[in-house]
Scaffold this motif. Structure first.
Motif, PDB file in Angstrom:
ATOM      1  N   GLN A  72       0.833  -1.207   0.000  1.00 63.66           N
ATOM      2  CA  GLN A  72       0.000   0.000   0.000  1.00 63.66           C
ATOM      3  C   GLN A  72       0.872   1.264   0.000  1.00 63.66           C
ATOM      4  OE1 GLN A  72      -3.705  -0.567   2.477  1.00 63.66           O
ATOM      5  NE2 GLN A  72      -2.450  -2.249   3.297  1.00 63.66           N
ATOM      6  N   PRO A  73       1.655   1.442  -1.076  1.00 62.25           N
ATOM      7  CA  PRO A  73       2.689   2.486  -1.103  1.00 62.25           C
ATOM      8  C   PRO A  73       2.178   3.892  -1.397  1.00 62.25           C
ATOM      9  CG  PRO A  73       2.604   1.399  -3.210  1.00 62.25           C
ATOM     10  CD  PRO A  73       1.605   0.691  -2.313  1.00 62.25           C
ATOM     11  N   TRP A  74       0.887   4.054  -1.590  1.00 62.12           N
ATOM     12  CA  TRP A  74       0.336   5.318  -2.090  1.00 62.12           C
ATOM     13  C   TRP A  74      -0.007   6.314  -0.992  1.00 62.12           C
ATOM     14  CZ3 TRP A  74      -1.863   0.578  -3.815  1.00 62.12           C
ATOM     15  CH2 TRP A  74      -2.791   0.022  -2.925  1.00 62.12           C
ATOM     16  N   ARG A  75       0.019   7.561  -1.386  1.00 67.31           N
ATOM     17  CA  ARG A  75      -0.589   8.631  -0.599  1.00 67.31           C
ATOM     18  C   ARG A  75      -1.034   9.703  -1.569  1.00 67.31           C
ATOM     19  NH1 ARG A  75       2.107  13.344   1.386  1.00 67.31           N
ATOM     20  NH2 ARG A  75       4.268  13.497   0.703  1.00 67.31           N
ATOM     21  N   PHE A  76      -1.913  10.572  -1.097  1.00 75.17           N
ATOM     22  CA  PHE A  76      -2.580  11.524  -1.980  1.00 75.17           C
ATOM     23  C   PHE A  76      -2.582  12.905  -1.337  1.00 75.17           C
ATOM     24  CE2 PHE A  76      -4.558   7.361  -1.786  1.00 75.17           C
ATOM     25  CZ  PHE A  76      -4.373   6.899  -3.075  1.00 75.17           C
ATOM     26  N   ILE A  77      -2.320  13.918  -2.140  1.00 76.27           N
ATOM     27  CA  ILE A  77      -2.426  15.300  -1.688  1.00 76.27           C
ATOM     28  C   ILE A  77      -3.570  15.937  -2.477  1.00 76.27           C
ATOM     29  CG2 ILE A  77      -1.305  17.550  -1.495  1.00 76.27           C
ATOM     30  CD1 ILE A  77       1.401  16.028  -1.520  1.00 76.27           C
ATOM     31  N   LEU A  78      -4.625  16.341  -1.783  1.00 80.99           N
ATOM     32  CA  LEU A  78      -5.751  17.020  -2.418  1.00 80.99           C
ATOM     33  C   LEU A  78      -5.534  18.524  -2.300  1.00 80.99           C
ATOM     34  CD1 LEU A  78      -8.825  15.001  -1.074  1.00 80.99           C
ATOM     35  CD2 LEU A  78      -7.505  14.647  -3.176  1.00 80.99           C
ATOM     36  N   THR A  79      -5.539  19.198  -3.423  1.00 80.03           N
ATOM     37  CA  THR A  79      -5.320  20.646  -3.455  1.00 80.03           C
ATOM     38  C   THR A  79      -6.522  21.283  -4.129  1.00 80.03           C
ATOM     39  OG1 THR A  79      -2.954  20.190  -3.686  1.00 80.03           O
ATOM     40  CG2 THR A  79      -3.681  22.432  -4.108  1.00 80.03           C
ATOM     41  N   TYR A  80      -7.170  22.206  -3.408  1.00 78.44           N
ATOM     42  CA  TYR A  80      -8.393  22.830  -3.914  1.00 78.44           C
ATOM     43  C   TYR A  80      -8.546  24.192  -3.255  1.00 78.44           C
ATOM     44  CZ  TYR A  80      -9.991  20.780   0.475  1.00 78.44           C
ATOM     45  OH  TYR A  80     -10.098  20.416   1.791  1.00 78.44           O
ATOM     46  N   GLY A  81      -9.540  24.950  -3.730  1.00 77.87           N
ATOM     47  CA  GLY A  81      -9.773  26.283  -3.168  1.00 77.87           C
ATOM     48  C   GLY A  81      -8.512  27.122  -3.260  1.00 77.87           C
ATOM     49  N   GLU A  82      -8.243  27.862  -2.204  1.00 80.17           N
ATOM     50  CA  GLU A  82      -7.055  28.720  -2.166  1.00 80.17           C
ATOM     51  C   GLU A  82      -5.759  27.911  -2.148  1.00 80.17           C
ATOM     52  OE1 GLU A  82      -6.764  32.183  -2.439  1.00 80.17           O
ATOM     53  OE2 GLU A  82      -8.813  31.811  -3.108  1.00 80.17           O
ATOM     54  N   GLY A  83      -5.834  26.651  -1.763  1.00 77.12           N
ATOM     55  CA  GLY A  83      -4.653  25.785  -1.754  1.00 77.12           C
ATOM     56  C   GLY A  83      -4.034  25.610  -3.133  1.00 77.12           C
ATOM     57  N   ARG A  84      -4.840  25.780  -4.184  1.00 74.92           N
ATOM     58  CA  ARG A  84      -4.319  25.651  -5.555  1.00 74.92           C
ATOM     59  C   ARG A  84      -3.216  26.659  -5.826  1.00 74.92           C
ATOM     60  NH1 ARG A  84      -9.598  26.577  -8.781  1.00 74.92           N
ATOM     61  NH2 ARG A  84      -9.723  28.076  -7.084  1.00 74.92           N
ATOM     62  N   ARG A  85      -3.231  27.776  -5.085  1.00 77.34           N
ATOM     63  CA  ARG A  85      -2.193  28.791  -5.300  1.00 77.34           C
ATOM     64  C   ARG A  85      -0.798  28.234  -5.019  1.00 77.34           C
ATOM     65  NH1 ARG A  85      -4.798  33.299  -6.438  1.00 77.34           N
ATOM     66  NH2 ARG A  85      -6.804  33.732  -5.463  1.00 77.34           N
ATOM     67  N   ARG A  86      -0.704  27.250  -4.122  1.00 78.02           N
ATOM     68  CA  ARG A  86       0.601  26.656  -3.812  1.00 78.02           C
ATOM     69  C   ARG A  86       1.209  26.017  -5.055  1.00 78.02           C
ATOM     70  NH1 ARG A  86       1.708  22.752   1.255  1.00 78.02           N
ATOM     71  NH2 ARG A  86       0.705  24.524   2.226  1.00 78.02           N
TER      72      ARG A  86
END
Length: 188
Positions: free
Chosen positions: A43-57
């Motif tokens: 189970q080597p996976w991980r996920f970063i969800l980027t949305y809203g103002e976080g998309r600016r990063r």
């Protein structure tokens, strides 16, 4: 929707409605998507969800990379702004990351399993009316992006999923029938 219909009707989506995607729904879909075949259950996976103002990063990191690499000084700002706006027009981005095993066989199995998770997620999302496209542009490997997103040494970025409600659903592209790609071996 039955599985055959889902597989045949799902499309890669590149244009999205100006509408947010519920991150809790995405997390719920991921909870099912991770039921993928995975040798040794690494189970080597991980996920970063980027949305809203976080998309600016991501948008700022991409702007900086594009401006830095643009050889024409008069085009730097325009190119940077173009890519910044492109990222900001995507309702949600999911960065899919895989822990890279030192063992080549395990690493290959883990890459396949993580790819299956992405495919599972794409089908589950499509069933809910959410579209996506899987992007593997070169800058996902750049230090600026990795630093901005907190990607650690020993982690491989498989790509960014652009996620949103489809503004346009493209027509199906023809597929080569599997029968044309099957080799049958029924004798010693």
């Amino acid at each position: 929707m039955d599985l055959v219909q889902l597989l045949r009707e799902r499309r890669s989506i590149h244009r999205f409605e100006d509408r947010e995607v519920d991150p809790d729904l995405v997390a719920e879909l991921l909870d099912t998507a991770v039921w993928a075949p995975n040798y040794h259950m690494t189970q080597p996976w991980r996920f970063i969800l980027t949305y809203g103002e976080g998309r600016r990063r991501i948008a700022e990191a991409v702007r900086m990379m594009k401006e830095k690499r643009e050889p024409d000084a008069s085009q730097k700002k325009e190119i940077g702004e173009k890519f910044y706006n492109k990222i900001m027009a995507i309702p949600m981005l999911m960065t899919v990351i895989m822990q890279e095993s030192q063992n080549l066989i395990v690493r290959q199995d883990d890459f396949a399993a993580t790819s299956i998770v992405i495919h599972n997620f794409s089908l589950l999302a499509w069933e809910k009316g959410i579209g996506l496209t899987w992007e593997t542009y070169p800058w996902i490997h750049e230090p600026e992006f990795r630093e901005a997103m907190g990607i650690l040494p020993g982690e491989k970025v498989l790509g960014n999923l652009h996620i949103g409600y489809p503004a346009v659903i493209p027509q199906a592209q023809p597929r080569v029938p599997a029968a044309e790609r099957i080799t049958r071996v029924d004798r010693a």
